[in-house]
Design a protein around this motif. Sequence first.
Motif, PDB file in Angstrom:
ATOM      1  N   ASN A  28     114.413 157.971  59.150  1.00  6.27           N
ATOM      2  CA  ASN A  28     114.078 159.375  58.889  1.00  6.27           C
ATOM      3  C   ASN A  28     112.589 159.567  58.600  1.00  6.27           C
ATOM      4  O   ASN A  28     112.162 160.649  58.203  1.00  6.27           O
ATOM      5  CB  ASN A  28     114.889 159.893  57.690  1.00  6.27           C
ATOM      6  CG  ASN A  28     116.383 159.786  57.947  1.00  6.27           C
ATOM      7  OD1 ASN A  28     116.850 160.104  59.038  1.00  6.27           O
ATOM      8  ND2 ASN A  28     117.128 159.308  56.954  1.00  6.27           N
ATOM      9  N   GLY A  29     111.827 158.505  58.760  1.00 11.85           N
ATOM     10  CA  GLY A  29     110.392 158.605  58.508  1.00 11.85           C
ATOM     11  C   GLY A  29     110.062 158.633  57.031  1.00 11.85           C
ATOM     12  O   GLY A  29     108.988 159.073  56.624  1.00 11.85           O
ATOM     13  N   ARG A  30     110.957 158.152  56.193  1.00 12.86           N
ATOM     14  CA  ARG A  30     110.709 158.146  54.756  1.00 12.86           C
ATOM     15  C   ARG A  30     110.144 156.790  54.335  1.00 12.86           C
ATOM     16  O   ARG A  30     110.631 155.747  54.770  1.00 12.86           O
ATOM     17  CB  ARG A  30     112.001 158.431  53.994  1.00 12.86           C
ATOM     18  CG  ARG A  30     111.784 158.612  52.498  1.00 12.86           C
ATOM     19  CD  ARG A  30     113.075 159.010  51.784  1.00 12.86           C
ATOM     20  NE  ARG A  30     112.917 158.939  50.337  1.00 12.86           N
ATOM     21  CZ  ARG A  30     112.509 159.950  49.575  1.00 12.86           C
ATOM     22  NH1 ARG A  30     112.240 161.115  50.118  1.00 12.86           N
ATOM     23  NH2 ARG A  30     112.366 159.804  48.266  1.00 12.86           N
ATOM     24  N   LEU A  31     109.134 156.858  53.498  1.00 12.66           N
ATOM     25  CA  LEU A  31     108.544 155.624  52.962  1.00 12.66           C
ATOM     26  C   LEU A  31     109.509 155.032  51.948  1.00 12.66           C
ATOM     27  O   LEU A  31     109.821 155.668  50.935  1.00 12.66           O
ATOM     28  CB  LEU A  31     107.202 155.937  52.296  1.00 12.66           C
ATOM     29  CG  LEU A  31     106.446 154.764  51.691  1.00 12.66           C
ATOM     30  CD1 LEU A  31     105.857 153.862  52.770  1.00 12.66           C
ATOM     31  CD2 LEU A  31     105.327 155.257  50.768  1.00 12.66           C
ATOM     32  N   VAL A  32     110.013 153.837  52.214  1.00 10.25           N
ATOM     33  CA  VAL A  32     110.998 153.268  51.284  1.00 10.25           C
ATOM     34  C   VAL A  32     110.480 152.043  50.546  1.00 10.25           C
ATOM     35  O   VAL A  32     111.059 151.606  49.560  1.00 10.25           O
ATOM     36  CB  VAL A  32     112.323 152.902  52.014  1.00 10.25           C
ATOM     37  CG1 VAL A  32     113.012 154.168  52.500  1.00 10.25           C
ATOM     38  CG2 VAL A  32     112.089 151.945  53.167  1.00 10.25           C
ATOM     39  N   LYS A  33     109.368 151.494  51.005  1.00 12.52           N
ATOM     40  CA  LYS A  33     108.886 150.278  50.369  1.00 12.52           C
ATOM     41  C   LYS A  33     107.410 150.047  50.717  1.00 12.52           C
ATOM     42  O   LYS A  33     106.965 150.407  51.804  1.00 12.52           O
ATOM     43  CB  LYS A  33     109.737 149.109  50.886  1.00 12.52           C
ATOM     44  CG  LYS A  33     109.468 147.773  50.260  1.00 12.52           C
ATOM     45  CD  LYS A  33     110.458 146.745  50.820  1.00 12.52           C
ATOM     46  CE  LYS A  33     109.714 145.478  51.158  1.00 12.52           C
ATOM     47  NZ  LYS A  33     110.560 144.371  51.527  1.00 12.52           N
ATOM     48  N   VAL A  34     106.697 149.458  49.793  1.00  5.57           N
ATOM     49  CA  VAL A  34     105.284 149.130  50.007  1.00  5.57           C
ATOM     50  C   VAL A  34     105.064 147.671  49.632  1.00  5.57           C
ATOM     51  O   VAL A  34     105.568 147.209  48.618  1.00  5.57           O
ATOM     52  CB  VAL A  34     104.374 150.020  49.128  1.00  5.57           C
ATOM     53  CG1 VAL A  34     102.927 149.573  49.213  1.00  5.57           C
ATOM     54  CG2 VAL A  34     104.493 151.481  49.519  1.00  5.57           C
ATOM     55  N   GLU A  35     104.334 146.958  50.458  1.00  4.31           N
ATOM     56  CA  GLU A  35     104.041 145.562  50.129  1.00  4.31           C
ATOM     57  C   GLU A  35     102.614 145.237  50.557  1.00  4.31           C
ATOM     58  O   GLU A  35     102.111 145.797  51.535  1.00  4.31           O
ATOM     59  CB  GLU A  35     105.042 144.663  50.871  1.00  4.31           C
ATOM     60  CG  GLU A  35     105.086 143.229  50.369  1.00  4.31           C
ATOM     61  CD  GLU A  35     106.264 142.447  50.971  1.00  4.31           C
ATOM     62  OE1 GLU A  35     107.420 142.845  50.758  1.00  4.31           O
ATOM     63  OE2 GLU A  35     106.005 141.457  51.654  1.00  4.31           O
ATOM     64  N   GLY A  36     101.967 144.351  49.842  1.00  2.00           N
ATOM     65  CA  GLY A  36     100.614 143.934  50.216  1.00  2.00           C
ATOM     66  C   GLY A  36     100.628 143.218  51.555  1.00  2.00           C
ATOM     67  O   GLY A  36     101.545 142.458  51.842  1.00  2.00           O
ATOM     68  N   ASP A  37      99.600 143.471  52.357  1.00 10.34           N
ATOM     69  CA  ASP A  37      99.523 142.905  53.712  1.00 10.34           C
ATOM     70  C   ASP A  37      98.775 141.581  53.687  1.00 10.34           C
ATOM     71  O   ASP A  37      97.571 141.535  53.439  1.00 10.34           O
ATOM     72  CB  ASP A  37      98.821 143.905  54.638  1.00 10.34           C
ATOM     73  CG  ASP A  37      98.749 143.414  56.076  1.00 10.34           C
ATOM     74  OD1 ASP A  37      99.316 142.335  56.381  1.00 10.34           O
ATOM     75  OD2 ASP A  37      98.114 144.103  56.899  1.00 10.34           O
ATOM     76  N   GLU A  38      99.485 140.510  53.973  1.00  7.88           N
ATOM     77  CA  GLU A  38      98.875 139.182  53.941  1.00  7.88           C
ATOM     78  C   GLU A  38      97.856 138.969  55.066  1.00  7.88           C
ATOM     79  O   GLU A  38      97.147 137.976  55.078  1.00  7.88           O
ATOM     80  CB  GLU A  38      99.949 138.088  53.964  1.00  7.88           C
ATOM     81  CG  GLU A  38     101.021 138.211  55.034  1.00  7.88           C
ATOM     82  CD  GLU A  38     102.252 139.014  54.579  1.00  7.88           C
ATOM     83  OE1 GLU A  38     102.071 140.105  53.997  1.00  7.88           O
ATOM     84  OE2 GLU A  38     103.375 138.549  54.806  1.00  7.88           O
ATOM     85  N   ASN A  39      97.800 139.927  56.020  1.00  8.78           N
ATOM     86  CA  ASN A  39      96.828 139.806  57.113  1.00  8.78           C
ATOM     87  C   ASN A  39      95.432 140.288  56.716  1.00  8.78           C
ATOM     88  O   ASN A  39      94.494 140.157  57.493  1.00  8.78           O
ATOM     89  CB  ASN A  39      97.292 140.650  58.309  1.00  8.78           C
ATOM     90  CG  ASN A  39      98.528 140.064  58.958  1.00  8.78           C
ATOM     91  OD1 ASN A  39      98.458 139.050  59.644  1.00  8.78           O
ATOM     92  ND2 ASN A  39      99.672 140.677  58.700  1.00  8.78           N
ATOM     93  N   HIS A  40      95.331 140.858  55.543  1.00 12.17           N
ATOM     94  CA  HIS A  40      94.030 141.411  55.142  1.00 12.17           C
ATOM     95  C   HIS A  40      93.081 140.269  54.769  1.00 12.17           C
ATOM     96  O   HIS A  40      93.450 139.380  54.016  1.00 12.17           O
ATOM     97  CB  HIS A  40      94.220 142.356  53.957  1.00 12.17           C
ATOM     98  CG  HIS A  40      93.010 143.177  53.632  1.00 12.17           C
ATOM     99  ND1 HIS A  40      91.922 142.652  52.962  1.00 12.17           N
ATOM    100  CD2 HIS A  40      92.699 144.467  53.896  1.00 12.17           C
ATOM    101  CE1 HIS A  40      91.006 143.603  52.825  1.00 12.17           C
ATOM    102  NE2 HIS A  40      91.457 144.711  53.378  1.00 12.17           N
TER     103      HIS A  40
ATOM    104  N   ASP B  21     105.131 162.117  57.415  1.00 11.72           N
ATOM    105  CA  ASP B  21     104.774 163.532  57.485  1.00 11.72           C
ATOM    106  C   ASP B  21     105.333 164.210  56.259  1.00 11.72           C
ATOM    107  O   ASP B  21     106.506 164.042  55.949  1.00 11.72           O
ATOM    108  CB  ASP B  21     105.420 164.177  58.726  1.00 11.72           C
ATOM    109  CG  ASP B  21     104.386 164.440  59.785  1.00 11.72           C
ATOM    110  OD1 ASP B  21     103.294 164.924  59.428  1.00 11.72           O
ATOM    111  OD2 ASP B  21     104.675 164.149  60.962  1.00 11.72           O
ATOM    112  N   GLU B  22     104.528 164.975  55.564  1.00 13.39           N
ATOM    113  CA  GLU B  22     105.024 165.518  54.310  1.00 13.39           C
ATOM    114  C   GLU B  22     104.536 166.949  54.099  1.00 13.39           C
ATOM    115  O   GLU B  22     103.343 167.200  54.024  1.00 13.39           O
ATOM    116  CB  GLU B  22     104.539 164.633  53.153  1.00 13.39           C
ATOM    117  CG  GLU B  22     105.225 164.879  51.846  1.00 13.39           C
ATOM    118  CD  GLU B  22     106.720 164.618  51.926  1.00 13.39           C
ATOM    119  OE1 GLU B  22     107.117 163.627  52.545  1.00 13.39           O
ATOM    120  OE2 GLU B  22     107.484 165.430  51.390  1.00 13.39           O
TER     121      GLU B  22
END
Lengths: 120, 793
Positions: B62-74, B528-529
Amino acid sequence: MEAMGLLIDYELCTGCQSCEVSCKEEHDYPVGKWGIRVLDDGPWEIEPGHYNWNKIPVPSDLCDLCIDRTSRGREPICVHHCLANVMTYGSVCELAKKMDGTKRQVIFTPVYKPYEKLRD
Amino acid sequence: MALRKTASPAVKLDSLSDVNDLGKPWRFTDEDTGLTVTRSCVWSPPGCHPVGCGLKLYTDENGRLVKVEGDENHPVTQGRLCVRCIALKDYEYNNSRILHPMKRDRDKRGQADAWEEITWDEALDLIEERYTEITGKYGKESFVNFGGTGREGGVSCMTYTAMVWQTPNACYTQSGYACYFPRLAAGTMSAGLVYPEMDYAGCLPGRYDDPEYHVPEAVVLWGKVPTVSNPDGAFGHAVIDLMKRGSKLIMVDSRVNWLTTRAAYHLQLRPGTDTAIGMAMLDVIIREGLYDHDFVEKWCYGFEQLAERVATMPPEKAAEICGVPAEDIIGAARLYANAEAATIQWGLATDQKTNGMQQAQCIIALMAITGNIDRPGGQITTGGAVALDADTEEDDEYMPYMALDDDELRGKMIGLKEYPAYCGMSQNSHADLTLRCMETDEPYPLRIGAFAGNNLLACTSAEPKRWEAAINRSLEFVIGFDCFMTPSIQAVCDIVLPLATVVERDSTVAAAYGSAPLYFGTQNKCVDEGDCRGDLELLYILGKRLNPKRFEEFDSYYDLLQFLRFGKSRMFEELREQVCIQSKNEYYKYEKGLMRPDGAPGFNTPTGRVELYNLGFQQFGDDPLPYYEEPDFSPISTPELLEDYPFVLTTGARTYAFFHSEHRQIPRLRELNPNPLVEINPETAKKLGVVDGQWCRVFNQFGEAYLKAKLTVSVKPDVIHAQHGWWFPEEDGNAPHNYGVCRSNINNLIPNFHVGKLGFGAPFKCMLCNVEGTDENFDTDMQLIQDKFGELR
């Protein structure tokens, strides 16, 4: 089964609390519930100009070592986000090999909701 | 600053397991959950300075943000993340976010329930109508745009004023521009360098193990705790990375903090006396011949005069002024100067004193005479050839701002005559004089305004009630845009536009504002919000309305983004696939003719050298050499006040939980620091009869604030430290309460108009105060915060 745990090099734990908030987000723990807490011991003066100040992440009785993640081969979320990169997940035997007495370290082996076994 | 062609594979952290997302593209499907993952380099909002940390944003079908995690590629953050982005979901879906434009009659300012929801078309019509009417009557210069710190909107403030509002009056509303810019100005005037940053190998693919890099033997953290703060766009925990690799710390800080307990030297000075320490360290290094003789001879100007001047501040004298043992000053100077490579991170404290430009001069001189500028592991610099003007054909990926192209209008900038260095370099009207202008209509009336990432009543401004009264007296129409209702918008705005968060819009970020060669990232939209618009998208929309001719060349927001933020040969779509690209850098640019626009060797100053004897300072009416001056209010300069105000007050040490005045409505963050704290030494508290956790009244001749006592030996017995940025979104927003913004605001105790000769610097870190215990209890009820804000939309 091999005991799994968290090795924490608390010599360089800055107390950023990323472990605390990561854990809350991962497990959806609200205000007042924690899977891990940073114990803040200091500053208190040992002798003039020298202070004891150690910040030590201590898993609570709600820590399940991120079983959902670790069963898929990922590390616990607190380890992943640790800004100082001082947390390691692994078998206690392997983790113990990384301890040589030259720096401040501790290994935790938390148990999830230990009270559930009290009447077994 | 040129970028590498593509992103380099990130160096994997040892603690990261073998199953991870290294090497994944900018958008992919997570195999375990089926969620869509968008990699992004985020900036703001939520507020932060541009570190551009790497995030993996997980969205569902549904395009909802459900989780955030640090990006190990940075390349720099490598998966690590701070609490404010870890809790991003709680910010994104917080039930108190502003999601639609709203308006309110001017005579209802301060009434929280008087807002009326309107459409974007209605909002833009209203803004155009009032803008045309008011600037038609009073001139374009009657517009003032209040800029805040760090966030994309605050940094874009000058671009807004130049391109959209067409006024000379962008105004960072902190007395003396006491944040970052004084350091930039000193760096530019001394060495043609924008901001010499600690080199933590941020632009090198091999990072700390890269053959080009040298781990500094000594790291000086001066008025800065980079782990806790959002250190001007640097990744603060790089200091920990360096400590693991053997760097020794020298801390110059008035408080014992966690890092000082790991430092080889902690110079715990009386707040505001840093310049004396700087001069004394220079004196030691010069007298003992520990400086880089070759560099001084070839690349410095005015060394003899500097030596003569700093000889007037031997370590013994500085020791007396600062309350630091002379042998520690000497030891620190030797450790710093004897290192093969040593680096200094200079903090906000530099800017927050009247004598700050002289401190900055000392720090640049330390970097220079030890040969650490542009040396691997020393101070990394872009060189001086980076223009601050965006109007260039070069492929330069950084964060410039646009200057107003109408010279006549530019000449009307408030303060340009009185403080030409401040106004000319920052392209900002002078903060204190802008306040006076709103109080007196001199030199001309200001009648319309806007906020760009600024919450001045809670955070930025000294004597906030005075600012509120001045704005309400003078401005007939005020536009706000933000993610949340703030006390500033509630008190003085007539229209508010909903601002998109970092996950709701595409943009770019240059780490540390592009002032050091680090990396450049794309902020990639995944959600989109509501009716929200991003900072730059809003600039595009407003520009099309109010200045259509100037915006004719842009057919879309992305054209504007490209014009403002990156080169002409690459498209956003191409850059975003890389997510984060490191900069190209060469060390020792001054030897290679890479620091001056004319391509000659040397520095971008009139003499081509680092000006230890500063011709720029001299030209603008200040002493060309550093000098120590007591704070305007101090035990030495105003001993008559000590009976009433016996303590030195320093303010604004950072917390992990908050970015300035933000995040108070995020339960999981507020819980980390529920109450505004004042730090008091236990010995002092005992004399005052104050116990740990008691609410105290902190006060002086300018005002008062109520804060909760934290007894700690972090502060010396004669020093009080108070947190900043407090307001209480859970409380009543109606005037006069206004979310309790006055109750705990430590800026009530800080006066305006105590700036340095060049107009820079203000005493936020060095005032006098008294403290008394109270019977009040303002303790935050965290359950109330959870109940009110914990349920996400």
